[in-house]
Design an enzyme around this catalytic site. Structure first.
Site, PDB file in Angstrom:
ATOM      1  CG  ASP A  96      50.335  -3.392 -39.050  1.00 49.18           C
ATOM      2  OD1 ASP A  96      49.853  -3.043 -40.154  1.00 49.18           O
ATOM      3  OD2 ASP A  96      49.785  -3.131 -37.963  1.00 49.18           O
ATOM      4  CD  GLU A 101      44.886  -1.692 -37.644  1.00 47.24           C
ATOM      5  OE1 GLU A 101      45.638  -2.656 -37.920  1.00 47.24           O
ATOM      6  OE2 GLU A 101      45.321  -0.578 -37.284  1.00 47.24           O
ATOM      7  CG  HIS A 148      43.552  -3.178 -34.461  1.00 47.47           C
ATOM      8  ND1 HIS A 148      43.117  -1.916 -34.120  1.00 47.47           N
ATOM      9  CD2 HIS A 148      44.895  -3.093 -34.572  1.00 47.47           C
ATOM     10  CE1 HIS A 148      44.155  -1.102 -34.049  1.00 47.47           C
ATOM     11  NE2 HIS A 148      45.246  -1.791 -34.318  1.00 47.47           N
TER      12      HIS A 148
HETATM   13 MG   LIG Z   1      47.521  -3.366 -37.993  1.00 44.89          MG
END
Ligand SMILES: [Mg+2]
Length: 395
Positions: A215, A269, A319
């Site tokens: 991420d 996200e 998310h």
């Molecule tokens: Mg993320």
């Protein structure tokens, strides 16, 4: 047909003492330990996301009470500015309406805020109201939200874990582990080597088959992201997440062409509404979209985003967001697994994401959750009465 209750009162709260959204963790927590961000180019803001203000908004709690005494609620981020928008602006579109008027209310909240909204905190706030409405409708009907959405399409959910320790997540039964990237482009070639070394170390610990993901929290540029993806291919990286700032649709489209065959590009996200996701999908920016149901427009909007994604052969893996995501994921064919955010400071045990604010929050066992764990009315959780609420504005 029994009469449908009307909405009597909408209230917006923050948590007393401020702060306390999930970003707001103390020193030593993996979630704030030198994670690469767009602010990492400034050395003073490199070590901690709290240093640049990731926690300033805090929590928003929206409560909606109907004429029969039912109360629906939801928790998201947004804090005091969001509470202002709910009380001073959005409440008017709810009070007096039927609890079933969800589509009309969403449309009015969105259209009436277009002149200052569209994305960011306004859609975050609308999301909180929308989730509280679905919770209320579930309580009125005596049904879980997943049932209101058309019913579960599977008997259980399976999860990957987000946290600093995919090796521990593997032992806990998760199907994969997603680590934060620690070094951004400003840390140069040495940072890039360290990023790849951390991935190599983790690959060695988990063996060849366990999913590993990175991420990047909007921290990279196209060139760096491409080099990272190509370097990470050797270690079987499954996906590279949110590599670029969310407004750089062109960069994402190029990145998706640049990554090695088989590696997935994921993002979304920090994207909002069907129009934002339309841009991502039509431009071929990613393989998986990751809307946050508490930020993208709520369940009502996520249904539309998801249908659009389905028609573009993209998966929708929301998310985090615990029960607010689980009830949705249970009902979608193009959401075959879900994210679990490891909120334990060392990512070494499964704890509820919204602890201590919520009671009754189910967590995965062996990386899985039976749909029957989601069978209580609404989203099936309660506010913890020990967490004192503060109502900064009234109307
Ligand atoms: Mg993320």
């Amino acid at each position: 047909m029994s009469s449908i209750p009307t909405i009597k009162h909408v209230r917006a709260f923050t948590l007393k003492g401020g702060g306390a959204d999930y970003h707001d963790q103390s020193d030593g927590h993996w979630i704030d330990d030198h994670i690469a961000t767009p602010m990492s180019k400034y050395p003073a803001y490199r070590q901690s996301r709290r240093s640049f203000g990731i926690n300033v908004l805090g929590t928003l709690v929206v409560e909606i009470e109907d004429s029969a005494g039912n109360v629906g609620f939801a928790v998201t981020t947004g804090g005091e500015p969001a509470a202002y928008i709910v009380e001073k602006h959005l409440a008017r579109f709810l009070e007096g309406a039927k609890v079933t008027d969800i589509e009309r209310i969403w449309d009015q909240m969105y259209l009436s805020t277009l002149y200052y909204g569209r994305k960011g905190i306004v859609i975050n706030t609308i999301s909180g109201v929308d989730l509280a409405l679905w919770d209320l409708l579930g309580k009125v009907r005596g049904e879980p939200v997943h049932q209101l959405l058309g019913g579960a399409v599977r008997d259980e959910l399976q999860f990957y874990a987000t946290g600093a320790r995919p090796d521990l997540a593997q032992k806990m039964g998760f199907i994969g582990g997603k680590m934060p990237l620690h070094h951004g482009p400003a840390e140069g070639e040495q940072g890039l080597r360290r990023n790849l070394q951390e991935l190599a170390t983790m690959r060695e610990r988990v063996g060849p088959d366990f999913w590993l993901m990175l991420d990047c929290w909007m921290s990279l540029d196209l060139n760096y992201a491409t080099r990272l993806a190509r370097g990470a291919h050797e270690y079987g990286l499954k996906w590279i997440e949110e590599a670029l700032p969310p407004d750089d649709y062109w960069g994402y489209a190029a990145l998706k062409k640049n990554v090695p065959t088989g590696m997935l590009v994921t993002t979304g996200e920090h994207e909002a509404t069907r129009w934002g996701f339309r841009q991502l999908l039509e431009m071929g920016c990613c393989d998986i979209i990751q809307p946050d149901v508490g930020w993208c427009g709520g369940i009502t909007e996520l249904l539309k985003i998801s249908a659009l994604a389905d028609a573009h052969q993209a998966l929708v893996i929301p998310h985090g967001s615990s029960v607010y995501s689980y009830h949705f994921v249970a009902t979608r064919h193009n959401s075959p697994f879900a994210e679990f955010l490891m909120m334990a400071p060392q990512a070494d045990e499964v704890v509820p994401m919204f602890h201590p604010q919520l009671l009754g929050e189910p967590v995965p066992v062996n990386g899985r959750m039976r749909i029957s764990a989601l069978d209580k009315p609404g989203f099936g959780v309660q506010l913890n009465p020990e967490c004192a609420l503060h109502r900064p504005y009234t109307h």
